[in-house]
Design a protein around this motif. Sequence first.
Motif, PDB file in Angstrom:
ATOM      1  N   VAL A   8       0.691  -1.099  -0.107  1.00 46.35           N
ATOM      2  CA  VAL A   8       0.344  -0.175  -0.128  1.00 46.35           C
ATOM      3  C   VAL A   8       1.002   1.309  -0.254  1.00 46.35           C
ATOM      4  O   VAL A   8       1.807   1.682   0.559  1.00 46.35           O
ATOM      5  CB  VAL A   8      -0.931  -0.384   1.133  1.00 46.35           C
ATOM      6  N   MET A   9       0.922   1.764  -0.647  1.00 48.33           N
ATOM      7  CA  MET A   9       2.078   3.005  -1.191  1.00 48.33           C
ATOM      8  C   MET A   9       1.040   4.263  -1.678  1.00 48.33           C
ATOM      9  O   MET A   9       0.171   4.267  -2.086  1.00 48.33           O
ATOM     10  CB  MET A   9       2.943   2.719  -2.554  1.00 48.33           C
ATOM     11  N   GLY A  10       1.577   5.115  -1.391  1.00 41.49           N
ATOM     12  CA  GLY A  10       1.140   6.787  -1.756  1.00 41.49           C
ATOM     13  C   GLY A  10       1.631   7.880  -0.855  1.00 41.49           C
ATOM     14  O   GLY A  10       2.883   7.314  -0.551  1.00 41.49           O
ATOM     15  N   HIS A  11       1.439   8.961  -1.107  1.00 42.24           N
ATOM     16  CA  HIS A  11       2.714   9.785  -0.898  1.00 42.24           C
ATOM     17  C   HIS A  11       2.158   9.787   1.083  1.00 42.24           C
ATOM     18  O   HIS A  11       1.425   9.590   1.166  1.00 42.24           O
ATOM     19  CB  HIS A  11       2.684  11.647  -1.696  1.00 42.24           C
ATOM     20  N   VAL A  12       2.938  10.742   1.613  1.00 39.30           N
ATOM     21  CA  VAL A  12       2.445  10.703   3.371  1.00 39.30           C
ATOM     22  C   VAL A  12       1.699  11.555   3.439  1.00 39.30           C
ATOM     23  O   VAL A  12       0.891  12.701   2.459  1.00 39.30           O
ATOM     24  CB  VAL A  12       3.684  12.529   3.423  1.00 39.30           C
ATOM     25  N   ASP A  13       0.176  11.592   4.450  1.00 37.72           N
ATOM     26  CA  ASP A  13      -0.683  12.437   4.841  1.00 37.72           C
ATOM     27  C   ASP A  13      -1.960  11.554   3.711  1.00 37.72           C
ATOM     28  O   ASP A  13      -3.153  12.134   3.317  1.00 37.72           O
ATOM     29  CB  ASP A  13      -0.494  13.655   5.009  1.00 37.72           C
ATOM     30  N   PRO A  66       6.108   3.654   4.252  1.00 30.59           N
ATOM     31  CA  PRO A  66       6.193   4.890   4.370  1.00 30.59           C
ATOM     32  C   PRO A  66       6.271   5.404   2.994  1.00 30.59           C
ATOM     33  O   PRO A  66       6.628   5.094   1.502  1.00 30.59           O
ATOM     34  CB  PRO A  66       7.600   5.201   4.710  1.00 30.59           C
ATOM     35  N   GLY A  67       5.370   6.969   2.828  1.00 33.77           N
ATOM     36  CA  GLY A  67       5.516   7.612   2.008  1.00 33.77           C
ATOM     37  C   GLY A  67       6.506   8.932   2.001  1.00 33.77           C
ATOM     38  O   GLY A  67       6.183   9.020   0.688  1.00 33.77           O
ATOM     39  N   HIS A  68       7.156   9.140   2.771  1.00 36.27           N
ATOM     40  CA  HIS A  68       8.160  10.426   3.012  1.00 36.27           C
ATOM     41  C   HIS A  68       9.216   9.486   1.401  1.00 36.27           C
ATOM     42  O   HIS A  68       9.774   8.323   1.871  1.00 36.27           O
ATOM     43  CB  HIS A  68       8.586  10.712   4.238  1.00 36.27           C
ATOM     44  N   ALA A  69       9.350  10.786   0.555  1.00 33.97           N
ATOM     45  CA  ALA A  69      10.967   9.753  -0.489  1.00 33.97           C
ATOM     46  C   ALA A  69      11.623   9.170  -0.073  1.00 33.97           C
ATOM     47  O   ALA A  69      12.193   9.105  -0.268  1.00 33.97           O
ATOM     48  CB  ALA A  69      10.671  11.403  -1.040  1.00 33.97           C
ATOM     49  N   SER A  70      12.324  10.435   1.222  1.00 32.82           N
ATOM     50  CA  SER A  70      13.554  10.115   2.398  1.00 32.82           C
ATOM     51  C   SER A  70      13.399   8.109   2.617  1.00 32.82           C
ATOM     52  O   SER A  70      14.382   7.377   3.011  1.00 32.82           O
ATOM     53  CB  SER A  70      13.646  10.520   3.229  1.00 32.82           C
ATOM     54  N   LEU A  71      12.605   7.855   2.094  1.00 30.68           N
ATOM     55  CA  LEU A  71      12.197   6.423   3.074  1.00 30.68           C
ATOM     56  C   LEU A  71      12.241   4.666   1.946  1.00 30.68           C
ATOM     57  O   LEU A  71      11.635   4.466   1.967  1.00 30.68           O
ATOM     58  CB  LEU A  71      11.023   6.041   4.413  1.00 30.68           C
ATOM     59  N   ILE A  72      12.646   5.584   0.710  1.00 29.14           N
ATOM     60  CA  ILE A  72      12.083   4.748  -0.307  1.00 29.14           C
ATOM     61  C   ILE A  72      13.028   3.778  -0.214  1.00 29.14           C
ATOM     62  O   ILE A  72      12.519   2.590  -0.868  1.00 29.14           O
ATOM     63  CB  ILE A  72      12.796   5.834  -1.745  1.00 29.14           C
ATOM     64  N   ARG A  73      14.310   3.365   0.200  1.00 26.27           N
ATOM     65  CA  ARG A  73      14.695   2.732   0.281  1.00 26.27           C
ATOM     66  C   ARG A  73      13.952   1.019   1.138  1.00 26.27           C
ATOM     67  O   ARG A  73      14.585  -0.083   0.780  1.00 26.27           O
ATOM     68  CB  ARG A  73      15.962   2.547   1.156  1.00 26.27           C
ATOM     69  N   THR A  74      13.415   1.899   1.953  1.00 27.42           N
ATOM     70  CA  THR A  74      12.365   0.188   2.692  1.00 27.42           C
ATOM     71  C   THR A  74      11.768  -0.052   1.683  1.00 27.42           C
ATOM     72  O   THR A  74      11.558  -0.617   1.693  1.00 27.42           O
ATOM     73  CB  THR A  74      12.142   1.072   3.855  1.00 27.42           C
ATOM     74  N   LEU A  86      -1.090  -1.301  -4.480  1.00 26.12           N
ATOM     75  CA  LEU A  86      -2.175  -0.342  -4.522  1.00 26.12           C
ATOM     76  C   LEU A  86      -1.551   1.055  -3.860  1.00 26.12           C
ATOM     77  O   LEU A  86      -0.828   0.951  -3.338  1.00 26.12           O
ATOM     78  CB  LEU A  86      -3.152  -1.025  -3.355  1.00 26.12           C
ATOM     79  N   LEU A  87      -2.532   1.828  -5.276  1.00 26.97           N
ATOM     80  CA  LEU A  87      -1.474   3.419  -5.119  1.00 26.97           C
ATOM     81  C   LEU A  87      -2.672   4.257  -4.008  1.00 26.97           C
ATOM     82  O   LEU A  87      -4.057   4.116  -5.147  1.00 26.97           O
ATOM     83  CB  LEU A  87      -1.211   3.785  -6.115  1.00 26.97           C
ATOM     84  N   VAL A  88      -2.746   5.215  -3.475  1.00 28.45           N
ATOM     85  CA  VAL A  88      -3.681   5.571  -2.589  1.00 28.45           C
ATOM     86  C   VAL A  88      -3.198   6.988  -3.094  1.00 28.45           C
ATOM     87  O   VAL A  88      -1.850   7.511  -2.438  1.00 28.45           O
ATOM     88  CB  VAL A  88      -3.624   5.325  -1.231  1.00 28.45           C
ATOM     89  N   ILE A  89      -4.350   8.147  -3.665  1.00 28.12           N
ATOM     90  CA  ILE A  89      -4.282   8.540  -3.983  1.00 28.12           C
ATOM     91  C   ILE A  89      -4.613   9.627  -3.274  1.00 28.12           C
ATOM     92  O   ILE A  89      -6.207   9.890  -2.649  1.00 28.12           O
ATOM     93  CB  ILE A  89      -4.132   9.181  -5.637  1.00 28.12           C
TER      94      ILE A  89
END
Length: 89
Positions: A8-13, A66-74, A86-89
């Motif tokens: 489950v992915m998407g931007h912060v908040d 995680p949704g924050h760009a700095s955590l992309i490695r995770t 699943l992309l949450v918008i």
Amino acid sequence: SVNVNVGVMGHVDSGKTSLVGALSTCLSTCALDRHPQSKERGITLDLGFSSFVSESGVRFTLVDCPGHASLIRTIIGATQIIDVFLLVI
């Protein structure tokens, strides 16, 4: 039985963790931002795992990313276990 791992992915908040919480019937010990630093900062810092079983008997394991760009490695590290995103918008 069949298990499908859903990232489950998407931007912060964007509401990823809230959506996962609403869908899940079984929570792991690291689900829904239980890490103290996640609660303190108000963002997901690590992968969270929870699941539910559909009426047809398929178990869907939800991987709250995680949704924050700095955590992309995770998130990249999790791609080895995720079947679909699943992309949450």
